[in-house]
Motif scaffolding. Structure first.
Motif, PDB file in Angstrom:
ATOM      1  N   ALA A   1     -94.957  10.233 -31.368  1.00 34.26           N
ATOM      2  CA  ALA A   1     -94.679  10.198 -29.952  1.00 34.26           C
ATOM      3  C   ALA A   1     -95.062  11.406 -29.195  1.00 34.26           C
ATOM      4  CB  ALA A   1     -93.454   9.777 -30.004  1.00 34.26           C
ATOM      5  N   ALA A   2     -94.645  12.637 -29.615  1.00 30.11           N
ATOM      6  CA  ALA A   2     -94.924  13.793 -29.023  1.00 30.11           C
ATOM      7  C   ALA A   2     -96.720  14.098 -28.841  1.00 30.11           C
ATOM      8  CB  ALA A   2     -94.270  15.071 -29.462  1.00 30.11           C
ATOM      9  N   LEU A   3     -97.190  13.782 -29.776  1.00 26.07           N
ATOM     10  CA  LEU A   3     -98.693  13.966 -29.615  1.00 26.07           C
ATOM     11  C   LEU A   3     -99.355  13.220 -28.906  1.00 26.07           C
ATOM     12  CD1 LEU A   3     -99.243  15.349 -33.544  1.00 26.07           C
ATOM     13  CD2 LEU A   3     -99.375  16.633 -31.304  1.00 26.07           C
ATOM     14  N   SER A   4     -98.807  11.817 -28.662  1.00 25.47           N
ATOM     15  CA  SER A   4     -99.278  10.809 -28.000  1.00 25.47           C
ATOM     16  C   SER A   4     -99.365  10.944 -26.432  1.00 25.47           C
ATOM     17  CB  SER A   4     -98.645   9.478 -28.146  1.00 25.47           C
ATOM     18  OG  SER A   4     -97.472   9.338 -27.818  1.00 25.47           O
ATOM     19  N   CYS A   5     -98.831  12.255 -26.221  1.00 28.98           N
ATOM     20  CA  CYS A   5     -98.405  12.630 -24.682  1.00 28.98           C
ATOM     21  C   CYS A   5     -98.061  11.318 -23.816  1.00 28.98           C
ATOM     22  CB  CYS A   5     -99.900  12.916 -24.056  1.00 28.98           C
ATOM     23  SG  CYS A   5     -99.749  13.945 -22.759  1.00 28.98           S
TER      24      CYS A   5
END
Length: 255
Positions: free
Chosen positions: A49-53
């Protein structure tokens, strides 16, 4: 294919990813009576989720983790640092780009603020000890310091954050409120700049208020307290509170 050897420069830059986060994770994990071990499936979900921005994806991931019986304080204290550590490790080993690492760390920092506001918020302790929490100007990431500030506020402390602190910008306007200074730094901050920041902090806070330094620089710089002029090198929150002789107002034992 064998991994490329890590250069000294690469390791030095990598150490700026989420200063203090790993120290906090280890300290909390060892101390946290009643806390369950970190589950890697939840770490993977939050990392994705964090890397999906996507802020929506981050909040959804937290809700999903919470639905498994994990409290929001544990998400902030344990899972956010665990994700930050995987990002730093993967960048050092060339599995993700520095841009992706930076995006992920920024999203985790946003998430900490969102969690504090929605689930972890408590009234500012106006009568509690005041802590000046600084990250030197030029540091790439401030996630660890943001987490440290949240930890302190939940323990009943009043926190004044300065996430891009410069010595020349410190003014002695809050002397009576600031009972200690905590600086989170990495080796990216030169020792001369760190000494100037320590000296300025002494002038800007109450007389005899201690100045402490933590973060990844603590593990890499020998004789850090002597070289920087700080009173103490703190490796975790509890160590810092003990040195300052502050009472943990949350009721958690400092022993």
């Amino acid at each position: 294919m064998p991994k490329k050897p890590k250069s000294g420069t690469r390791e030095k830059v990598a150490s700026t990813v989420a200063p203090l986060a790993e120290d906090l994770l280890l300290e909390l994990a060892s101390r946290g009576a009643g806390r369950r071990p970190v589950e890697m499936r939840h770490v993977a979900r939050l990392r994705k989720a964090a890397l999906s921005c996507s802020k929506t994806a981050c909040l959804s991931a937290c809700d999903r983790i919470a639905s498994q019986g994990i409290g929001f304080d544990d998400i902030a204290d344990l899972y956010v640092p665990a994700v930050a550590r995987t990002l730093g490790d993967d960048w050092v080993d060339d599995r993700i780009s520095f841009a992706s690492t930076s995006v992920g760390a920024a999203m985790l920092q946003w998430l900490l603020g969102a969690l504090e506001q929605a689930h972890l918020h408590s009234d500012i302790a106006v009568d509690g000890p005041g802590v000046l929490l600084m990250v030197p100007a030029g540091e790439h990431h401030t996630l660890g310091a943001v987490l440290l500030g949240q930890q302190l506020r939940r323990r009943g402390f009043w926190v004044r954050p300065m996430l891009q602190a410069r010595a020349e910008s410190l003014q002695p306007t809050l002397q009576r409120r600031l009972n200690a200074t905590m600086i989170s730094a990495s080796p990216a901050t030169g020792m001369q700049d760190l000494r100037r920041l320590v000296t300025a902090a002494r002038k800007a806070t109450a007389e005899a208020s201690p100045v402490l330094i933590g973060g990844t620089i603590a593990d890499l710089e020998p004789r850090l307290a002597d070289r920087s002029g700080a009173d103490h090198v703190a490796t975790d929150v509890q160590d810092a509170l003990r040195f300052c002789q502050f009472e943990d107002r949350s009721g958690v034992s400092l022993v």
